[in-house]
Design a protein around this motif. Structure first.
Motif, short mmCIF file in Angstrom:
data_model
loop_
_atom_site.label_atom_id
_atom_site.label_comp_id
_atom_site.label_asym_id
_atom_site.label_seq_id
_atom_site.Cartn_x
_atom_site.Cartn_y
_atom_site.Cartn_z
N UNK A 116 0.80 -1.23 0.00
CA UNK A 116 0.00 0.00 0.00
C UNK A 116 0.84 1.28 0.00
N UNK A 117 2.14 1.13 -0.18
CA UNK A 117 3.00 2.32 -0.21
C UNK A 117 2.58 3.34 -1.26
N UNK A 118 2.24 2.94 -2.48
CA UNK A 118 1.81 3.96 -3.46
C UNK A 118 0.59 4.75 -3.00
N UNK A 119 -0.33 4.08 -2.32
CA UNK A 119 -1.53 4.77 -1.83
C UNK A 119 -1.19 5.71 -0.68
N UNK A 120 -0.30 5.28 0.19
CA UNK A 120 0.12 6.13 1.30
C UNK A 120 0.87 7.35 0.78
N UNK A 121 1.74 7.15 -0.18
CA UNK A 121 2.51 8.26 -0.73
C UNK A 121 1.63 9.29 -1.44
N UNK A 122 0.45 8.86 -1.89
CA UNK A 122 -0.47 9.75 -2.59
C UNK A 122 -1.31 10.59 -1.63
N UNK A 123 -1.26 10.29 -0.33
CA UNK A 123 -2.11 10.96 0.65
C UNK A 123 -1.42 12.18 1.25
N UNK A 124 -2.21 13.04 1.86
CA UNK A 124 -1.70 14.16 2.63
C UNK A 124 -1.46 13.69 4.07
N UNK A 125 -0.27 13.89 4.60
CA UNK A 125 0.08 13.51 5.97
C UNK A 125 -0.30 12.07 6.28
N UNK A 126 0.17 11.10 5.49
CA UNK A 126 -0.18 9.70 5.74
C UNK A 126 0.47 9.16 7.00
N UNK A 127 -0.20 8.17 7.62
CA UNK A 127 0.26 7.60 8.87
C UNK A 127 0.15 6.09 8.84
N UNK A 128 1.11 5.42 9.45
CA UNK A 128 1.07 3.97 9.64
C UNK A 128 1.13 3.70 11.14
N UNK A 129 0.21 2.89 11.62
CA UNK A 129 0.21 2.48 13.03
C UNK A 129 0.41 0.97 13.08
N UNK A 130 1.44 0.54 13.79
CA UNK A 130 1.72 -0.87 13.99
C UNK A 130 1.37 -1.23 15.43
N UNK A 131 0.49 -2.22 15.59
CA UNK A 131 0.10 -2.64 16.93
C UNK A 131 1.08 -3.70 17.41
N UNK A 132 1.92 -3.31 18.34
CA UNK A 132 2.89 -4.22 18.94
C UNK A 132 2.36 -4.62 20.32
N UNK A 133 3.18 -4.58 21.34
CA UNK A 133 2.77 -4.94 22.69
C UNK A 133 3.87 -4.56 23.66
N UNK A 134 3.50 -4.32 24.91
CA UNK A 134 4.52 -4.11 25.93
C UNK A 134 5.39 -5.35 26.09
N UNK A 135 4.87 -6.51 25.66
CA UNK A 135 5.62 -7.75 25.74
C UNK A 135 6.79 -7.76 24.75
N UNK A 136 6.88 -6.74 23.88
CA UNK A 136 8.01 -6.61 22.96
C UNK A 136 9.23 -6.01 23.65
N UNK A 137 9.01 -5.31 24.75
CA UNK A 137 10.08 -4.56 25.39
C UNK A 137 11.05 -5.47 26.13
N UNK A 138 12.35 -5.14 26.05
CA UNK A 138 13.36 -5.92 26.78
C UNK A 138 13.24 -5.68 28.28
N UNK A 139 12.49 -4.64 28.67
CA UNK A 139 12.33 -4.36 30.09
C UNK A 139 11.30 -5.26 30.76
N UNK A 140 10.55 -6.02 29.97
CA UNK A 140 9.55 -6.93 30.50
C UNK A 140 9.91 -8.35 30.06
#
Length: 226
Positions: A116-140
């Motif tokens: 979907x990069x071409x579609x994102x590049x065509x937008x005004x102020x495009x944003x990508x949100x990746x849902x990770x987790x606190x379980x990704x952190x080395x502190x946990x």
């Protein structure tokens, strides 16, 4: 040539239930939303459903056809699985479980961004949100859930590097811990409701900009350790 199609406000993967559905519903306030699912769920106002199998690269690539060249303002990579809850260190965590989890949680997120990069590049102020987790952190590191933790750590790393590579395109990337949420995945003892998580994540996505790209934040705007 720039597309003349009306922008799509958001595409949300894994949107048929839980956090994904609640977040997609909130983003309809910004305009039309496409939600991915394995099989089309009941109609939801403002959401157009696209059947997509997150373990199939061809199915993910076909998501671009759903946009028909339209600019995409927000991409939310939410689809994920947590199959290794309760696995034992002695004899658990089979190789196929690792492969399936990384295919959905990590590879699918990257391939969706790529498609979907071409579609994102065509937008005004495009944003990508990746849902990770606190379980990704080395502190946990309380032990257990090795596959899920490793896959979400990979999503965190993916987001950090995408933020670097896409800054020049004006695409902001945020990585988020949605909270410990009362869903099928989170369980009934979890700390917050689906509505609380979705409200917080929707607000984080709206705040996301190149000034905050690459940040790892909680649903309620706290910075999380990497």
């Amino acid at each position: 040539m720039a597309s003349t199609a009306a922008p799509v406000a958001a595409l949300v993967t894994g949107a048929s239930r839980g956090i994904g559905l609640a977040l997609a519903q909130r983003l309809t306030a910004q305009g039309p939303v496409i939600g991915t699912c394995r099989r089309a769920p009941p109609a939801a106002e403002g959401i157009r459903w696209a059947e997509a199998e997150m373990t199939s690269p061809a199915s993910i690539a076909a998501l671009a056809d759903q946009l028909e060249g339209a600019p995409l303002e927000r991409l939310i990579c939410n689809a994920g699985i947590y199959p290794d809850k309760g696995q034992s260190l002695e004899g658990g965590y089979p190789p196929e479980m690792w492969a399936d989890s990384f295919a959905v949680n990590v590879t699918a997120a990257f391939l969706t961004v790529q498609a979907l990069l071409p579609n994102l590049r065509a937008a005004q102020a495009p944003r990508i949100a990746l849902i990770s987790s606190q379980m990704a952190s080395h502190t946990r590191a309380p032990g257990g859930s090795y596959i899920y933790r490793a896959s979400k750590a990979a999503v965190l790393n993916l987001g950090r590097n995408l933020a670097t590579d896409l800054r020049g395109d004006g695409i902001a990337v945020g990585i988020y811990h949605p909270g410990w949420v009362r869903t099928d995945m989170g369980g009934s003892a979890a700390e917050i409701s689906v509505d609380e998580a979705a409200n917080g994540l929707a607000a984080r996505v709206e705040e996301l900009s190149l000034a905050t790209t690459g940040a790892f934040l909680t649903w309620d705007r706290r910075e999380h350790a990497f």
